[in-house]
Structure formats: C-alpha cells, structure tokens
Design a protein around this motif. Structure first.
Motif, PDB file in Angstrom:
ATOM      1  N   UNK A  55       0.836  -1.207   0.000  1.00 15.56           N
ATOM      2  CA  UNK A  55       0.000   0.000   0.000  1.00 15.56           C
ATOM      3  C   UNK A  55       0.862   1.245   0.000  1.00 15.56           C
ATOM      4  N   UNK A  56       1.890   1.246   0.839  1.00 18.73           N
ATOM      5  CA  UNK A  56       2.781   2.403   0.897  1.00 18.73           C
ATOM      6  C   UNK A  56       3.509   2.611  -0.431  1.00 18.73           C
ATOM      7  N   UNK A  57       4.059   1.530  -0.997  1.00 18.97           N
ATOM      8  CA  UNK A  57       4.818   1.664  -2.239  1.00 18.97           C
ATOM      9  C   UNK A  57       3.939   2.130  -3.398  1.00 18.97           C
ATOM     10  N   UNK A  58       2.704   1.617  -3.465  1.00 21.48           N
ATOM     11  CA  UNK A  58       1.802   2.037  -4.523  1.00 21.48           C
ATOM     12  C   UNK A  58       1.469   3.514  -4.429  1.00 21.48           C
ATOM     13  N   UNK A  61       4.665   5.725  -5.238  1.00 26.37           N
ATOM     14  CA  UNK A  61       4.991   5.844  -6.651  1.00 26.37           C
ATOM     15  C   UNK A  61       4.040   6.790  -7.383  1.00 26.37           C
ATOM     16  N   UNK A  62       2.788   6.775  -6.996  1.00 22.92           N
ATOM     17  CA  UNK A  62       1.814   7.641  -7.661  1.00 22.92           C
ATOM     18  C   UNK A  62       1.928   9.097  -7.205  1.00 22.92           C
ATOM     19  N   UNK A  63       2.303   9.318  -5.950  1.00 21.97           N
ATOM     20  CA  UNK A  63       2.237  10.668  -5.390  1.00 21.97           C
ATOM     21  C   UNK A  63       3.576  11.390  -5.327  1.00 21.97           C
ATOM     22  N   UNK A  64       4.676  10.668  -5.100  1.00 27.00           N
ATOM     23  CA  UNK A  64       5.933  11.360  -4.797  1.00 27.00           C
ATOM     24  C   UNK A  64       7.122  10.947  -5.653  1.00 27.00           C
ATOM     25  N   UNK A  65       7.050   9.871  -6.396  1.00 23.75           N
ATOM     26  CA  UNK A  65       8.203   9.387  -7.151  1.00 23.75           C
ATOM     27  C   UNK A  65       8.346  10.179  -8.450  1.00 23.75           C
ATOM     28  N   UNK A  66       9.334  11.076  -8.494  1.00 26.06           N
ATOM     29  CA  UNK A  66       9.528  11.936  -9.671  1.00 26.06           C
ATOM     30  C   UNK A  66      10.089  11.165 -10.861  1.00 26.06           C
ATOM     31  N   UNK A  67      10.745  10.026 -10.607  1.00 22.76           N
ATOM     32  CA  UNK A  67      11.315   9.237 -11.694  1.00 22.76           C
ATOM     33  C   UNK A  67      10.360   8.165 -12.196  1.00 22.76           C
ATOM     34  N   UNK A  68       9.130   8.244 -11.755  1.00 20.17           N
ATOM     35  CA  UNK A  68       8.142   7.211 -12.058  1.00 20.17           C
ATOM     36  C   UNK A  68       7.729   7.280 -13.523  1.00 20.17           C
ATOM     37  N   UNK A  76       0.903   0.278 -10.403  1.00 25.59           N
ATOM     38  CA  UNK A  76       0.844   0.876  -9.066  1.00 25.59           C
ATOM     39  C   UNK A  76      -0.571   0.795  -8.495  1.00 25.59           C
ATOM     40  N   UNK A  77      -1.567   1.033  -9.347  1.00 27.27           N
ATOM     41  CA  UNK A  77      -2.948   0.889  -8.888  1.00 27.27           C
ATOM     42  C   UNK A  77      -3.263  -0.567  -8.555  1.00 27.27           C
ATOM     43  N   UNK A  78      -2.708  -1.486  -9.341  1.00 24.80           N
ATOM     44  CA  UNK A  78      -2.897  -2.899  -9.032  1.00 24.80           C
ATOM     45  C   UNK A  78      -2.233  -3.252  -7.702  1.00 24.80           C
ATOM     46  N   UNK A  79      -1.053  -2.673  -7.442  1.00 28.58           N
ATOM     47  CA  UNK A  79      -0.354  -2.914  -6.185  1.00 28.58           C
ATOM     48  C   UNK A  79      -1.194  -2.436  -5.005  1.00 28.58           C
ATOM     49  N   UNK A  80      -1.809  -1.273  -5.155  1.00 22.26           N
ATOM     50  CA  UNK A  80      -2.677  -0.759  -4.095  1.00 22.26           C
ATOM     51  C   UNK A  80      -3.888  -1.662  -3.898  1.00 22.26           C
ATOM     52  N   UNK A  81      -4.476  -2.097  -5.014  1.00 26.64           N
ATOM     53  CA  UNK A  81      -5.658  -2.950  -4.904  1.00 26.64           C
ATOM     54  C   UNK A  81      -5.321  -4.295  -4.282  1.00 26.64           C
TER      55      UNK A  81
END
Length: 232
Positions: A55-58, A61-68, A76-81
């Motif tokens: 949950x944290x990694x997903x 990556x969506x909110x703070x990872x500038x190199x994403x 990332x959405x699948x990781x959260x789900x």
C-alpha cells in the motif's frame, strides 16, 4: 522518503517470500492442530507486512516518485488494490474466528470498513482498467467486488449454519492466497525470469487453482458440521 521506500520494498520482498514458503502448510495440515495454527500465524504476519508495504509503495509511486514512468501507473494501482485485497482477506479470516459464536448480525466498524473499501476499490479499479484498456485491471478486481460484497453480507446477517465460521475462515485465508500468488506472477516472476510481462492467462491461474480448493474445503466442512442437506 526514498529510504523509507527502500525499507518498505525490502520488507515487502522478505514478507512475500516468507508467505510463498508457508502458505501451503495450513492448507495441507490438519485444521486446528499446532502446525496449522503456528504456520497460519506466520502467514498472517508475513501477509500483514506485505499488505502494508505494498500500500505504501503504490501510493508513494503515484504521489511522490519523480522518476516514475507513466507506463507503470496501472501496476501501481494494481499494487494498491492487491494490498487492500490481501489485507482485507487475512483480517476477515481472523475476525470470523473471533466471532464464531455470534447469533446476530455484526455491526463493528472495524470489520465492515475493509469489505466496503474492497467493494468500492474493486469497482473503481475495474472501471479504470476498462478506461485504459488494461486487461489485468479489467477483470481481476471482480474478485474484490465479489469478496467485499460476500463479506458484508456475512457480517450484517445472522448465521444460519454451525459451519459458518470455519467456512468463512477458509474463504478469507484462501482468498488471501490468491492475492499472494497473483502478486508474485505479476511482479515477482517476470523479474526472476527477466521478462517484461506474462500472459493474462498466467495471471488468472491462481484463481483457477484456489477456487476449486475453496469449494472443496467449504463443502467438506459444511457437510461435516451441518449434514449433507445443508452442504448440497
């Protein structure tokens, strides 16, 4: 933030590896015995670590990872789900044991929140999958919609069978196993095999394997505790 992400990533890898090593032990050992309980608790702890870290990694990556990379957004959405699904399933599997003697509907917010979140997120992610034409996100979240709705129905209604708690415990834990193995086939296996992705057919193999197990175990215990008429 990057150090926290790396710590979460390694926690996720270690927890996931441990879960993959032990998840089969509670399945094949006699239910209620020491080996079943101890291996089950190891699996619960491992999957709790996996769910929180995923949950944290997903979100990171969506909110703070500038190199994403934008191409990684669906994963990332699948990781959260999958974090919501696995965490909700293992929590449900434990809590039905806590209230196995109940005779009326259950209204505790801590037990209703995750099924509601699983139901809503399943619908939302599936819609998103259809919008971007991403097969994994189109179909896999249907599992979450089904499980979330079934869990809500179980909690809100009064049990009618003696076997209700063990049946729901099995459904919760084996549903978590589906999430465990599916996450490995989506994220772990391609990296180990050094391939970009695997077929959608491979992604749904865990469902094809574990659903018959769920049906078999629940039918056995329903028949054992409630009689053949209830099992049918």
């Amino acid at each position: 933030m990057e150090y926290i992400f790396m710590a979460a990533r390694w926690s996720h890898i270690i927890g996931g590896f441990l879960a993959l090593c032990v998840f089969w032990i509670p399945i094949v050992t006699r239910k209620g015995r020491k080996v079943h309980r101890r291996s089950g608790w190891i699996y619960v702890v491992a999957m709790s670590i996996v769910s929180v870290s995923a949950l944290y990694m997903g979100i990171y990556r969506l909110a703070w990872d500038s190199s994403f990379d934008a191409d990684d957004v669906p994963f990332s959405w699948f990781l959260i789900f999958i974090a919501i699904l696995s965490g909700g399933a293992v929590w449900y599997g434990l809590r039905v044991l806590r209230y196995k003697t109940r005779r009326i509907g259950h209204r505790k917010a801590m037990d209703l929140l995750l099924p509601i979140l699983l139901l809503i997120s399943g619908i939302a992610i599936s819609i998103y999958g259809w919008k971007i034409d991403f097969p994994l996100l189109k179909f896999f979240p249907i599992v979450g919609v089904f499980l979330g709705g079934a869990q809500l129905q179980y909690w809100l209604s009064a049990p009618t069978r003696r076997s209700h708690w063990i049946v729901e415990h099995i459904i919760g834990m084996l549903s978590c196993c589906i999430a465990t193995v599916t996450a490995f086939t989506v994220f772990g296996a391609p990296r180990l095999l050094q391939i970009e992705s695997v077929s959608l057919v491979v992604w749904i193999i865990p469902i094809l394997v574990f659903v018959p197990l769920i049906i078999g175990f629940t039918s056995y215990y329903t028949n054992k505790m409630d009689g053949k008429r209830s099992a049918s």
